[in-house]
Design an enzyme around this catalytic site. Sequence first.
Site, PDB file in Angstrom:
ATOM      1  N   THR A  40      -8.091  -1.118  -3.597  1.00  0.00           N
ATOM      2  CA  THR A  40      -9.537  -1.353  -3.487  1.00  0.00           C
ATOM      3  C   THR A  40      -9.898  -2.810  -3.712  1.00  0.00           C
ATOM      4  O   THR A  40     -10.657  -3.392  -2.947  1.00  0.00           O
ATOM      5  CB  THR A  40     -10.297  -0.484  -4.531  1.00  0.00           C
ATOM      6  OG1 THR A  40      -9.899   0.881  -4.370  1.00  0.00           O
ATOM      7  CG2 THR A  40     -11.808  -0.616  -4.349  1.00  0.00           C
ATOM      8  N   ARG A  43      -8.306  -9.258  -7.180  1.00  0.00           N
ATOM      9  CA  ARG A  43      -8.766  -9.982  -8.360  1.00  0.00           C
ATOM     10  C   ARG A  43      -7.989 -11.281  -8.522  1.00  0.00           C
ATOM     11  O   ARG A  43      -6.780 -11.311  -8.259  1.00  0.00           O
ATOM     12  CB  ARG A  43      -8.565  -9.139  -9.626  1.00  0.00           C
ATOM     13  CG  ARG A  43      -9.413  -7.901  -9.673  1.00  0.00           C
ATOM     14  CD  ARG A  43      -9.314  -7.231 -11.043  1.00  0.00           C
ATOM     15  NE  ARG A  43     -10.257  -6.128 -11.133  1.00  0.00           N
ATOM     16  CZ  ARG A  43      -9.998  -4.878 -10.752  1.00  0.00           C
ATOM     17  NH1 ARG A  43      -8.817  -4.558 -10.269  1.00  0.00           N
ATOM     18  NH2 ARG A  43     -10.928  -3.947 -10.849  1.00  0.00           N
ATOM     19  N   ASP A 140       2.668  -4.415  -8.545  1.00  0.00           N
ATOM     20  CA  ASP A 140       1.609  -4.351  -9.567  1.00  0.00           C
ATOM     21  C   ASP A 140       1.972  -3.484 -10.786  1.00  0.00           C
ATOM     22  O   ASP A 140       1.645  -3.845 -11.927  1.00  0.00           O
ATOM     23  CB  ASP A 140       0.259  -3.927  -8.958  1.00  0.00           C
ATOM     24  CG  ASP A 140       0.335  -2.660  -8.118  1.00  0.00           C
ATOM     25  OD1 ASP A 140       1.384  -1.984  -8.114  1.00  0.00           O
ATOM     26  OD2 ASP A 140      -0.677  -2.341  -7.455  1.00  0.00           O
ATOM     27  N   CYS A 204       1.692   7.651   1.361  1.00  0.00           N
ATOM     28  CA  CYS A 204       3.046   7.220   1.734  1.00  0.00           C
ATOM     29  C   CYS A 204       3.601   8.053   2.882  1.00  0.00           C
ATOM     30  O   CYS A 204       4.670   7.753   3.409  1.00  0.00           O
ATOM     31  CB  CYS A 204       3.978   7.308   0.527  1.00  0.00           C
ATOM     32  SG  CYS A 204       4.409   8.999   0.055  1.00  0.00           S
ATOM     33  N   CYS A 209       3.132  14.141  -3.880  1.00  0.00           N
ATOM     34  CA  CYS A 209       3.381  13.035  -4.819  1.00  0.00           C
ATOM     35  C   CYS A 209       2.334  13.101  -5.935  1.00  0.00           C
ATOM     36  O   CYS A 209       1.204  13.524  -5.699  1.00  0.00           O
ATOM     37  CB  CYS A 209       3.230  11.678  -4.127  1.00  0.00           C
ATOM     38  SG  CYS A 209       4.404  11.372  -2.813  1.00  0.00           S
TER      39      CYS A 209
END
Length: 352
Positions: A40, A43, A140, A204, A209
């Site tokens: 989304t 930053r 991340d 994916c 999942c």
Amino acid sequence: ALELQFGKRYPCSKIYGDGGSDIDHILETQSALAVDLGGTNLRVAIVNMKGEMVKKFCQPNPKTYEDRMGLILKMCTDAAIQAVDLNCRILGVGVSTGGRVNPKEGLIIDSTKLIQEWSGIDIRTPISDTLHLPVWVDNDGNCAALAEKKFGHGREVEDFVTIITGTGIGGGIIQHGELIHGSTFCGAELGHITVSLDGPECKCGNRGCVEAYASGQALQREANKLHDGLYSPTQPYADLLMKEDVALKASEPATAAHLINAARLGNPNAEAVLRTAGTALGVAVVNILHTVNPSLVVLSGVLASSYLAPVKKVISQRALSSASSVTVLTSNLEDPALLGAASMVLDYATRR
Ligand code: ADP
Ligand code: BMX
Ligand code: MG
Ligand code: CA
Ligand code: ZN
């Protein structure tokens, strides 16, 4: 004047004076530019060696490669200019991103549909060419683990795992004090642990999942099912969600936040969705315990506090007894992925 005896240890405050000492000054000025790219948000932050976010910027993550790379370079350039005024010396750029990352080459190898046009990308070269700074890159979830190791609950912990919930679910594994990247940089993709043989579709391309049950996006999908009354046409769920959150109109899309709010207010359908999500995450954690046997699991992201109790419960019900002594905590860090991106710079740039 200060009299110091040879061979005796003194606290920094004695040598440099209280507050505003040289060491404090160094810790506050030596900084990293941190970038975090998620499903989304995009930053960018200036982070100093104390782990303080001196300044943070946030924009929606653009949908195309060109717009995204353009915005990254612009936000980084703007932040670097502001850093001068803020008296911060930028040592390098750390990038945290969704997708499989080769940190040695600074490449994003591939991505799920959560971030489009983000496979086979050299992200290091354009950033270092534009900013004339060294660039570090990692996944991340891996960055979130680095942040816990340097600034959070993972300090001095040899073997721990972190799970960060945002739009998707990211993971990071620290084994013997180091990140696990795996043989082709696909280690610790913990969002894609399968928790059911069928189950909802995941970004994916697989089904079942944990990300498809417990991510922000999965909860949003369920919230909209309730909102639209599609979950079970026999009951007016849409009404329920609207009554419990006056801000949400019939035409407005529901979010994960609405669903959590509705569950807190006792909406049984919203509660059931959260229970399933929490159980799915708990099952995934049990699978992790039986794979790497960490002593600590740190949950982070906006949904962490909702998942702490169900995860502990599933561990008590399903984990082998040797694995179940694990500690489960919610992170006390403001933005682990961003902080971890910064830590790659602060750790390497200051190593001599
Ligand atoms: P990403 O790194 O994936 O871009 P973030 O970590 O910024 O995203 O989290 C965004 C996700 O968190 C969105 O999927 C959104 O639905 C969800 N979210 C944002 N605010 C809240 C909230 N207050 N409660 C629950 N979920 C939230
Ligand atoms: C997805 C996957 C992971 C990432 C996770 C969390 C992509 C683009 N992303 O499972 O690599 O760690 O999302 O990402 O393949 P976030 O968007 O929730 O921050
Ligand atoms: Mg994220
Ligand atoms: Ca990972
Ligand atoms: Zn998946």
